[in-house]
Every structure is written in C-alpha cells, then in structure tokens.
Scaffold this motif. Structure first.
Motif, PDB file in Angstrom:
ATOM      1  N   GLY A  27       0.835  -1.182   0.000  1.00  0.00           N
ATOM      2  CA  GLY A  27       0.000   0.000   0.000  1.00  0.00           C
ATOM      3  C   GLY A  27       0.872   1.234   0.000  1.00  0.00           C
ATOM      4  N   SER A  28       0.258   2.392  -0.077  1.00  0.00           N
ATOM      5  CA  SER A  28       1.022   3.633  -0.097  1.00  0.00           C
ATOM      6  C   SER A  28       1.582   3.920   1.295  1.00  0.00           C
ATOM      7  CB  SER A  28       0.140   4.791  -0.576  1.00  0.00           C
ATOM      8  OG  SER A  28      -1.003   4.908   0.246  1.00  0.00           O
ATOM      9  N   GLY A  29       2.444   4.917   1.389  1.00  0.00           N
ATOM     10  CA  GLY A  29       3.085   5.230   2.658  1.00  0.00           C
ATOM     11  C   GLY A  29       2.121   5.836   3.666  1.00  0.00           C
ATOM     12  N   GLY A  30       2.382   5.563   4.955  1.00  0.00           N
ATOM     13  CA  GLY A  30       1.629   6.195   6.019  1.00  0.00           C
ATOM     14  C   GLY A  30       0.248   5.640   6.276  1.00  0.00           C
ATOM     15  N   VAL A  31      -0.025   4.408   5.841  1.00  0.00           N
ATOM     16  CA  VAL A  31      -1.366   3.833   6.039  1.00  0.00           C
ATOM     17  C   VAL A  31      -1.371   2.729   7.088  1.00  0.00           C
ATOM     18  CG1 VAL A  31      -2.142   4.424   3.718  1.00  0.00           C
ATOM     19  CG2 VAL A  31      -1.044   2.209   4.112  1.00  0.00           C
ATOM     20  N   GLY A  32      -0.215   2.437   7.702  1.00  0.00           N
ATOM     21  CA  GLY A  32      -0.170   1.425   8.751  1.00  0.00           C
ATOM     22  C   GLY A  32       0.276   0.054   8.295  1.00  0.00           C
ATOM     23  N   LYS A  33       1.071  -0.025   7.222  1.00  0.00           N
ATOM     24  CA  LYS A  33       1.544  -1.339   6.752  1.00  0.00           C
ATOM     25  C   LYS A  33       2.407  -2.025   7.803  1.00  0.00           C
ATOM     26  CE  LYS A  33       3.716  -0.298   2.992  1.00  0.00           C
ATOM     27  NZ  LYS A  33       3.651   1.175   3.005  1.00  0.00           N
ATOM     28  N   THR A  34       3.329  -1.261   8.403  1.00  0.00           N
ATOM     29  CA  THR A  34       4.235  -1.853   9.384  1.00  0.00           C
ATOM     30  C   THR A  34       3.474  -2.392  10.584  1.00  0.00           C
ATOM     31  OG1 THR A  34       6.010  -0.356   8.717  1.00  0.00           O
ATOM     32  CG2 THR A  34       6.215  -1.394  10.873  1.00  0.00           C
ATOM     33  N   THR A  35       2.541  -1.604  11.103  1.00  0.00           N
ATOM     34  CA  THR A  35       1.747  -2.046  12.250  1.00  0.00           C
ATOM     35  C   THR A  35       0.906  -3.264  11.889  1.00  0.00           C
ATOM     36  OG1 THR A  35       1.643   0.227  13.056  1.00  0.00           O
ATOM     37  CG2 THR A  35       0.048  -1.315  13.951  1.00  0.00           C
ATOM     38  N   ALA A  37       1.574  -5.539   9.541  1.00  0.00           N
ATOM     39  CA  ALA A  37       2.464  -6.692   9.400  1.00  0.00           C
ATOM     40  C   ALA A  37       2.876  -7.234  10.764  1.00  0.00           C
ATOM     41  CB  ALA A  37       3.695  -6.313   8.579  1.00  0.00           C
ATOM     42  N   ALA A  38       3.236  -6.337  11.682  1.00  0.00           N
ATOM     43  CA  ALA A  38       3.652  -6.771  13.013  1.00  0.00           C
ATOM     44  C   ALA A  38       2.503  -7.428  13.765  1.00  0.00           C
ATOM     45  CB  ALA A  38       4.187  -5.579  13.807  1.00  0.00           C
ATOM     46  N   GLY A  48       0.037 -20.458  16.788  1.00  0.00           N
ATOM     47  CA  GLY A  48       0.760 -21.683  16.496  1.00  0.00           C
ATOM     48  C   GLY A  48       1.653 -21.679  15.278  1.00  0.00           C
ATOM     49  N   ARG A  49       1.776 -20.540  14.561  1.00  0.00           N
ATOM     50  CA  ARG A  49       2.640 -20.508  13.378  1.00  0.00           C
ATOM     51  C   ARG A  49       4.054 -20.084  13.750  1.00  0.00           C
ATOM     52  NH1 ARG A  49      -0.128 -20.274   8.456  1.00  0.00           N
ATOM     53  NH2 ARG A  49       1.843 -21.027   7.609  1.00  0.00           N
ATOM     54  N   ARG A  50       5.037 -20.607  13.034  1.00  0.00           N
ATOM     55  CA  ARG A  50       6.424 -20.146  13.145  1.00  0.00           C
ATOM     56  C   ARG A  50       6.599 -19.035  12.113  1.00  0.00           C
ATOM     57  NH1 ARG A  50       9.692 -23.483  11.272  1.00  0.00           N
ATOM     58  NH2 ARG A  50       8.215 -25.067  10.512  1.00  0.00           N
ATOM     59  N   ALA A  51       6.500 -17.800  12.580  1.00  0.00           N
ATOM     60  CA  ALA A  51       6.411 -16.659  11.674  1.00  0.00           C
ATOM     61  C   ALA A  51       7.638 -15.770  11.779  1.00  0.00           C
ATOM     62  CB  ALA A  51       5.151 -15.847  11.975  1.00  0.00           C
ATOM     63  N   VAL A  52       7.961 -15.097  10.672  1.00  0.00           N
ATOM     64  CA  VAL A  52       8.999 -14.085  10.653  1.00  0.00           C
ATOM     65  C   VAL A  52       8.431 -12.877   9.916  1.00  0.00           C
ATOM     66  CG1 VAL A  52      10.045 -15.027   8.538  1.00  0.00           C
ATOM     67  CG2 VAL A  52      11.384 -13.518  10.029  1.00  0.00           C
ATOM     68  N   VAL A  53       8.688 -11.697  10.474  1.00  0.00           N
ATOM     69  CA  VAL A  53       8.241 -10.447   9.865  1.00  0.00           C
ATOM     70  C   VAL A  53       9.453  -9.742   9.281  1.00  0.00           C
ATOM     71  CG1 VAL A  53       7.146  -8.216  10.246  1.00  0.00           C
ATOM     72  CG2 VAL A  53       6.279 -10.223  11.429  1.00  0.00           C
ATOM     73  N   LEU A  54       9.403  -9.454   7.983  1.00  0.00           N
ATOM     74  CA  LEU A  54      10.449  -8.711   7.291  1.00  0.00           C
ATOM     75  C   LEU A  54       9.918  -7.308   7.030  1.00  0.00           C
ATOM     76  CD1 LEU A  54      13.027  -8.264   5.597  1.00  0.00           C
ATOM     77  CD2 LEU A  54      11.821  -9.328   3.659  1.00  0.00           C
ATOM     78  N   VAL A 155       5.696  -9.855   4.934  1.00  0.00           N
ATOM     79  CA  VAL A 155       6.542  -8.821   4.354  1.00  0.00           C
ATOM     80  C   VAL A 155       5.848  -7.471   4.456  1.00  0.00           C
ATOM     81  CG1 VAL A 155       7.799  -8.052   2.302  1.00  0.00           C
ATOM     82  CG2 VAL A 155       7.490 -10.502   2.735  1.00  0.00           C
ATOM     83  N   ASP A 156       6.559  -6.519   5.038  1.00  0.00           N
ATOM     84  CA  ASP A 156       6.127  -5.130   5.069  1.00  0.00           C
ATOM     85  C   ASP A 156       6.866  -4.417   3.943  1.00  0.00           C
ATOM     86  OD1 ASP A 156       5.546  -2.446   5.722  1.00  0.00           O
ATOM     87  OD2 ASP A 156       7.201  -2.373   7.158  1.00  0.00           O
ATOM     88  N   THR A 157       6.152  -4.041   2.898  1.00  0.00           N
ATOM     89  CA  THR A 157       6.806  -3.515   1.704  1.00  0.00           C
ATOM     90  C   THR A 157       7.375  -2.122   1.945  1.00  0.00           C
ATOM     91  OG1 THR A 157       4.680  -2.706   0.885  1.00  0.00           O
ATOM     92  CG2 THR A 157       5.400  -4.880   0.142  1.00  0.00           C
ATOM     93  N   PRO A 158       8.332  -1.694   1.101  1.00  0.00           N
ATOM     94  CA  PRO A 158       8.987  -0.401   1.312  1.00  0.00           C
ATOM     95  C   PRO A 158       8.006   0.754   1.280  1.00  0.00           C
ATOM     96  CG  PRO A 158      10.217  -1.733  -0.254  1.00  0.00           C
ATOM     97  CD  PRO A 158       8.926  -2.449  -0.015  1.00  0.00           C
ATOM     98  N   PRO A 159       8.298   1.818   2.041  1.00  0.00           N
ATOM     99  CA  PRO A 159       7.421   2.991   2.065  1.00  0.00           C
ATOM    100  C   PRO A 159       7.637   3.862   0.833  1.00  0.00           C
ATOM    101  CG  PRO A 159       9.290   3.349   3.512  1.00  0.00           C
ATOM    102  CD  PRO A 159       9.427   1.947   2.981  1.00  0.00           C
TER     103      PRO A 159
END
Length: 444
Positions: A27-35, A37-38, A48-54, A155-159
């Motif tokens: 999505g575009s920047g500033g819409v809460g992608k990072t939050t 994804a986390a 129960g998932r073995r997860a990794v956040v990039l 994956v949290d895509t680039p801003p």
C-alpha cells in the motif's frame, strides 16, 4: 454498494492455513503497513505458526513495539509471545546494502568479491540506487523462503511514493544490470586481447569521451571496473528476480492491500488491486485502517448542530432577573437585618452555612467570578453535540470514500480496523490491532 453487501475479509483462517506461506502487506506510505504486518506476525505466532516479519521501515517502530532494541538483517526472536504449540515469532529489518554484499560474497570468488565491494560505483549502487531497496526486499524474501525455517513469512513492503514501486522497481534494476548500456561497457572485456583494445580505442572512444565529460572520467572508469568484476553475476540478478516474482504469484502467497479511509490512499489501493489482477497475483483482500465509528450514529450531524444551537439560544434568552425585582414597586423591601454589624458592614457578613472559611484571606469576589466563569451543563452539552456533529461528518466522508472503492472493486473482501486513541508501542497494542483485524470484517 453498501457495507452489508461487501465480502468480509476473515484474517484468522488466512493465517491459520498451513498452505499460506507468504503474506505481503502493500500500500502507499503512512497507512499502517508496518503495524499491520507486526500485528499479523504476533497473532499468527500466538495461534501456532512459526512466523517471521520482514520490514523495510526506516522509522524502526516495529522494533520498539516488539520490545527489541534494534532490528537488523538477521531475524531476531521476539520475547513475550504467548504462543500455542510450536508458535514463535522472529523479526528483521532489511539492510539493503548488507543484502547486496551477501549476494556478491555468495556468487563471486574472494578476490572478485573484494574488488566489487571496494568499488566506488558499487558502493553508491548498493546504498541508494533507485529501485535497490525494492530489489533487495525481493532478494531477502527469496532467501527466507529458501531456508524453510519459518512456515509463514510476512513482508512489510517499502514505504514508496507509489505502492506499485514494489513490483516495478526490481524489474527496473534488473533491466539496468542486464541492459544495453551495461552490455556495451562489458564488450571490450569480453572481446579481450588486441582486438578488445582496438574495439575500445576505436569503437568506444567517442562514447567514453562524451560520457567522461558528462559523468567524469574517474566515475566512468569505476563503472567499467564494476561491470567487468560483475560480469558473471548479471544473469543471476535477473534469474533470482524472476524466481521471486513467480513465488509471489504462487498459491501459497497472499497479498493484503493496506489503506486508510482517505481518497489518495484508496486510489493507490485501487491501482494496486488492478495491477495484482493483471499480474495474476493472489489478493486476499483490503485492510482498511483507522476507521472511525460512533456509538450514537443515529444522531445525524444536522440534528446534533440544531440541538446545540437551541441550547445556546436558550442561554441567551433565559437570563436571571437581575435587579428587575428591585425596580418592581409591588415587591416588598427586604426585612432589616438583626445584626447591626452586618447592616453597617454588609461585606463582613458570614453565612454560617457557607463553605467559605471566614478566617480565609482569599478574595470573596474571586470565588464568585470562578463560579460564574464555570461552564454550565447546557454549554458542555452544546459543545459535545458539536463534537459529535464533526465526528459524523468524518464518518460520512469515510463512507463516501469506501463506497467509491467498493463500487470499482465489489469483489475485494474488506476488513475494517477501528482507529485507536493513540500509537501502538508494545505487544499489547499489537494484540489489540490483531483482534481488530480478526473482527474487522464482522464489524464492518
């Protein structure tokens, strides 16, 4: 199309499904992608998932919210996760230069790797060339998937300025590294020997002379040295980019387009939905963050304003009688006081039922002023009604914006996440976002 007819995005079945291996929040920047994804990572791990956040977030808010001092190019275990079964969560932040260095070190011998890593043009390219960040995000995603250590990668895509850059930039960088300009610079080294020198002196003298004037002779020599050292690696960049692109199209990948209920953000979301469809990439749905609601939605903005005006008008008209009663001749004069001291000095009279301390040094007039300055119940009610009217205007604006999106894309499932009163800064806040994500569809 009304909200009742919009398909609902159910997050829990998506993250619980073992077939879901990659979730891309875009999505575009500033819409809460990072939050977003986390929060998905925390919820998936605790289910129960073995997860990794990039994440590719320069503000480093993800590390702070997860209680980690800092994130780097290596996945770090997140403590405090209330996991069930084998669930666990790791998090990492993309270091695009380090990722580029790792590619060089993995695909070149030691001597050539040293020559590349010390080359000034490479250092500029790896640190900030247009498209490098997006390309390296794709590279790191491919590396994580190849390790098979986690069963879910988020994956949290680039801003980026445009959400489409995540899909376009890797191809642009790949085209540059495999393009005509690079091939032309590589040509003398490929020919070799006297023929190569002849080619360089005759065939490239005009071009190198012109470029040398435009870019500087040293810069051009740095580029040629870089291209020569990277000769055996250029094909690998395009091959890996293509492989990761196919991975994004695979059934185990799900794209979540993240937006806010604002015109520009939803316009970007609409473009991305259309692009994903054109590229045949699997779209799970739209996450609409920071949506406002009201518990008194039946009271419209117009009615609230009218009620506020009525209360304010009543305060103007309905005033105390003041001294009118004194001027009325039909009213008997007040009885004389029995206390001659009080009669002689009215200001010294003390009401025995008063809460004011007669020994106090406070100015009695200040108490009267404070009482008269305090807002009345009507004034407070009118203010609250005006705030409610403003909230209802915001709700109406967000609804119109959502309706335009759903009219264009009625097939896209939507989960609405209600706005929080403050920023998310810990795991508890991420859990709250996860809960709202999971119930966002049903509350929509």
């Amino acid at each position: 199309m009304t909200l009742d007819t919009v398909p609902l995005l159910d997050i829990d079945p998506l993250i619980d499904d073992p077939a879901t291996r990659i979730i891309v929040c875009c999505g575009s920047g500033g819409v809460g992608k990072t939050t977003t994804a986390a929060a998905l990572g925390v919820r998936a791990a605790e289910r129960g998932r073995r997860a990794v956040v990039l994440t590719i977030d320069p503000a480093r808010r993800l590390a702070q919210s997860m209680g980690i001092d800092s994130l780097d190019n290596i996945p770090r275990r997140v403590d405090g996760i209330k996991a069930t079964g084998d669930g666990e969560l790791h998090a990492m932040m993309l270091d695009m230069k380090r990722t580029f260095d790792e590619i060089v070190e993995a695909h070149a011998d030691a001597e050539r790797a040293r020559a590349i890593l010390s080359n000034p043009f490479y250092q500029s390219l790896s640190a900030g060339f247009a498209g490098t960040q997006e390309y390296m995000a794709m590279e790191k995603l491919g590396q994580l998937r190849a390790r098979d250590e986690w069963d879910l990668i988020i994956v949290d895509t680039p801003p980026s300025r445009s959400a489409l850059d995540f899909l376009d930039a890797p191809k642009r960088l790949g085209s540059f590294l495999d393009g005509k300009f690079i091939r032309l610079l590589m040509a003398p080294a490929k020919v070799g020997g006297r023929a190569g020198m002849k080619f360089l002196n005759v065939g490239m003298s005009m071009m190198t002379g012109t470029l040398g004037k435009l870019l500087g002779g040293q810069f051009l020599r740095d580029v040629q040295t870089f291209v020569t050292a990277m000769d055996t690696m250029f094909g690998g960049f395009r091959t890996r980019a293509d492989a990761t692109y196919r991975l994004l199209q695979a059934p185990g990948t799900a794209f979540l387009v993240v937006a806010a209920p604002e015109r520009d953000a939803l316009r970007e979301a609409a473009y991305f939905v259309e692009r994903l469809a054109a590229e045949e990439m699997p779209l799970a749905g739209l996450v609409l963050n920071r949506v406002h609601h009201s518990g008194a939605a039946r009271l419209s903005a117009e009615r609230a304003l009218a009620a506020a005006e009525n209360l304010e008008d009543d305060r103007i008209v309905d005033q105390e009688a003041g001294n009118e009663a004194v001027r009325d001749s039909t009213v008997a004069p007040p009885e004389p006081t029995a206390d001659p001291v009080s009669a002689a000095h009215p200001d010294s009279a003390v009401d025995p039922n008063s809460a004011v301390d007669p020994d106090s040094t406070a100015d009695p007039d200040s108490t009267v002023d404070a009482v008269s300055a305090a807002p009345t119940v009507d004034a407070l009610t009118a203010g609250l009604l005006r705030l409610h009217a403003e909230r209802m205007r915001v709700l109406a604006r967000e609804q119109r914006t959502r309706d335009r999106f759903t009219a264009l894309h009625p097939e896209v499932a939507v989960a609405e996440v209600a706005a929080l009163p403050g920023d998310v800064h810990d795991l508890a806040g991420l859990r709250t976002i996860g809960d709202r994500l999971a119930t966002g569809g049903s509350s929509a």
